[in-house]
Enzyme design. Structure first.
Site, PDB file in Angstrom:
ATOM      1  N   LYS A 175       0.836  -1.203   0.000  1.00  0.00           N
ATOM      2  CA  LYS A 175       0.000   0.000   0.000  1.00  0.00           C
ATOM      3  C   LYS A 175       0.864   1.242   0.000  1.00  0.00           C
ATOM      4  O   LYS A 175       2.034   1.224   0.400  1.00  0.00           O
ATOM      5  CB  LYS A 175      -0.951   0.018   1.209  1.00  0.00           C
ATOM      6  N   PRO A 204       8.705  -4.461  -0.143  1.00  0.00           N
ATOM      7  CA  PRO A 204       9.889  -4.051   0.632  1.00  0.00           C
ATOM      8  C   PRO A 204       9.697  -4.259   2.130  1.00  0.00           C
ATOM      9  O   PRO A 204       8.626  -4.011   2.682  1.00  0.00           O
ATOM     10  CB  PRO A 204      10.030  -2.565   0.297  1.00  0.00           C
ATOM     11  N   ALA A 243      10.253  -3.419   6.027  1.00  0.00           N
ATOM     12  CA  ALA A 243      10.452  -2.221   6.865  1.00  0.00           C
ATOM     13  C   ALA A 243      10.492  -0.961   6.021  1.00  0.00           C
ATOM     14  O   ALA A 243      11.308  -0.075   6.237  1.00  0.00           O
ATOM     15  CB  ALA A 243      11.728  -2.346   7.693  1.00  0.00           C
ATOM     16  N   GLY A 244       9.571  -0.884   5.037  1.00  0.00           N
ATOM     17  CA  GLY A 244       9.602   0.232   4.105  1.00  0.00           C
ATOM     18  C   GLY A 244       8.399   1.145   4.146  1.00  0.00           C
ATOM     19  O   GLY A 244       8.239   1.994   3.280  1.00  0.00           O
ATOM     20  N   MET A 258       5.323   0.234   3.588  1.00  0.00           N
ATOM     21  CA  MET A 258       4.357  -0.205   2.581  1.00  0.00           C
ATOM     22  C   MET A 258       3.505  -1.369   3.067  1.00  0.00           C
ATOM     23  O   MET A 258       2.847  -2.052   2.280  1.00  0.00           O
ATOM     24  CB  MET A 258       5.072  -0.573   1.281  1.00  0.00           C
ATOM     25  N   GLY A 262       4.196  -4.339   4.394  1.00  0.00           N
ATOM     26  CA  GLY A 262       4.532  -5.713   4.026  1.00  0.00           C
ATOM     27  C   GLY A 262       4.205  -6.721   5.112  1.00  0.00           C
ATOM     28  O   GLY A 262       3.641  -7.785   4.840  1.00  0.00           O
ATOM     29  N   GLY A 263       4.539  -6.399   6.360  1.00  0.00           N
ATOM     30  CA  GLY A 263       4.211  -7.310   7.457  1.00  0.00           C
ATOM     31  C   GLY A 263       2.714  -7.448   7.645  1.00  0.00           C
ATOM     32  O   GLY A 263       2.194  -8.553   7.866  1.00  0.00           O
ATOM     33  N   ALA A 313       0.477  -7.025   5.334  1.00  0.00           N
ATOM     34  CA  ALA A 313      -0.007  -7.796   4.199  1.00  0.00           C
ATOM     35  C   ALA A 313       0.133  -9.295   4.459  1.00  0.00           C
ATOM     36  O   ALA A 313      -0.775 -10.085   4.179  1.00  0.00           O
ATOM     37  CB  ALA A 313       0.760  -7.402   2.935  1.00  0.00           C
ATOM     38  N   ASP A 355      -2.848  -1.547  10.008  1.00  0.00           N
ATOM     39  CA  ASP A 355      -2.833  -1.645   8.552  1.00  0.00           C
ATOM     40  C   ASP A 355      -3.355  -2.982   8.028  1.00  0.00           C
ATOM     41  O   ASP A 355      -3.573  -3.131   6.819  1.00  0.00           O
ATOM     42  CB  ASP A 355      -1.407  -1.454   8.019  1.00  0.00           C
TER      43      ASP A 355
END
Length: 299
Positions: free
Chosen positions: A10, A95, A97-98, A100, A102-103, A105, A137
């Protein structure tokens, strides 16, 4: 039998942050847009809970029960009175720890995968409740598309999007801790009157019209000054993307990934090449949105 679920990254096209509440959380008005960078989580029956991971920066992903994918499996198993005996394999492309999600997701993907694998029959509402327990998130990672998140970001209202938006993402050479960025936000705002967060009407209208110029004029991120304070080098990355022709540039969420809105795929390629050549980032990716949320990709 195994179940594979695909889940997107995201970008926050607006992140309005209010003053910290007594419980330490900050009220948010968070406009999410899912973009086409994906992780895949595969759930397979096992004798015990196990997490594995491959892909870019996989060595930075925790493989114990602190991983959101593992926590999702545990939460679903507890709700349905069973043991979380499953092997969760994460094929990482979002990515790490970016900023976006990821974790988050991976948590949403594991939840959908385990629900299908175990045939729990959980309703969409139940899955969203578990997502909200896991993190702010995670519900959006399940839903995808575009949405306004209020509260801690977990109370979602789907948003209309009238077209495709094209993005370039620049990954930094190191990570940023989300709690540290919020602490810096608090420090920078100390002694000032921080308004209640609200969604920008101009931004919502730009999304609905599919107008990249109007969206570029309306994007905002209240955490950006804090991220730049902790990671000043990001200012150079933002400037390089703007100089290459991006319509706008901002830190994605709590960072340190920086996001550049562009007009079309050709512009994305130009901006991506310039960012790499600038030496201000580790790598770049291009993607477009909106993208669908967590979806079963194979059984």
């Amino acid at each position: 039998m195994s179940v594979t679920v695909r889940v997107p990254a995201k970008v926050n096209v607006q992140l309005a942050v209010g003053a910290a509440r007594p419980d330490g959380f900050h009220p948010l008005a968070n406009v999410f847009l899912a973009v086409g960078l994906y992780d895949e989580v595969t759930a397979t029956p096992a004798d015990e809970l196990r997490v594995t991971c491959d892909g870019p920066d996989a060595d930075q992903v925790p493989l114990d029960r602190t991983n959101l994918a593992a926590r999702a499996a545990i939460a679903l198993a507890e709700r349905y009175g069973r043991s979380p005996d499953v092997h969760l394999h994460i094929a990482k492309d979002i990515p790490v720890a970016g900023g976006m999600a990821g974790g988050s997701a991976d948590g949403a993907a594991a939840l959908v995968a385990c629900d299908a694998l175990w045939q729990t029959g959980a309703s969409r509402g139940e899955l969203l409740d578990i997502c909200a327990e896991l993190g702010s998130d995670v519900p959006f990672s399940l839903v995808g598309g575009a949405a306004l998140g209020i509260g801690r970001g977990e109370q979602l209202t789907p948003l209309e999007v009238g077209g495709t938006f094209h993005w370039v993402f620049a990954m930094a050479g190191r990570g940023l801790s989300t709690p540290a960025v919020f602490r810096e936000f608090d420090r920078l705002g100390e002694g000032t009157d921080i308004p209640e967060p609200v969604a920008s009407e101009e931004l919502l209208a730009a999304l609905a019209k599919g107008d990249p110029d109007a969206l570029a004029a309306a994007v905002s991120n209240d955490l950006q000054p804090a991220a730049l304070s902790l990671f000043p080098e990001l200012a150079g990355t933002l400037a390089a993307g703007r100089a290459a022709g991006a319509l706008t540039a901002l830190v994605s969420g709590s960072g340190p990934t920086t996001a550049f809105l562009v007009r079309d795929p050709e512009s994305a390629a130009t901006v991506a090449q310039a960012l790499l050549a600038s030496g201000t980032c580790r790598t770049v990716r291009t993607a477009s949105g909106p993208a669908p949320g967590a979806t079963i990709a194979g059984r």
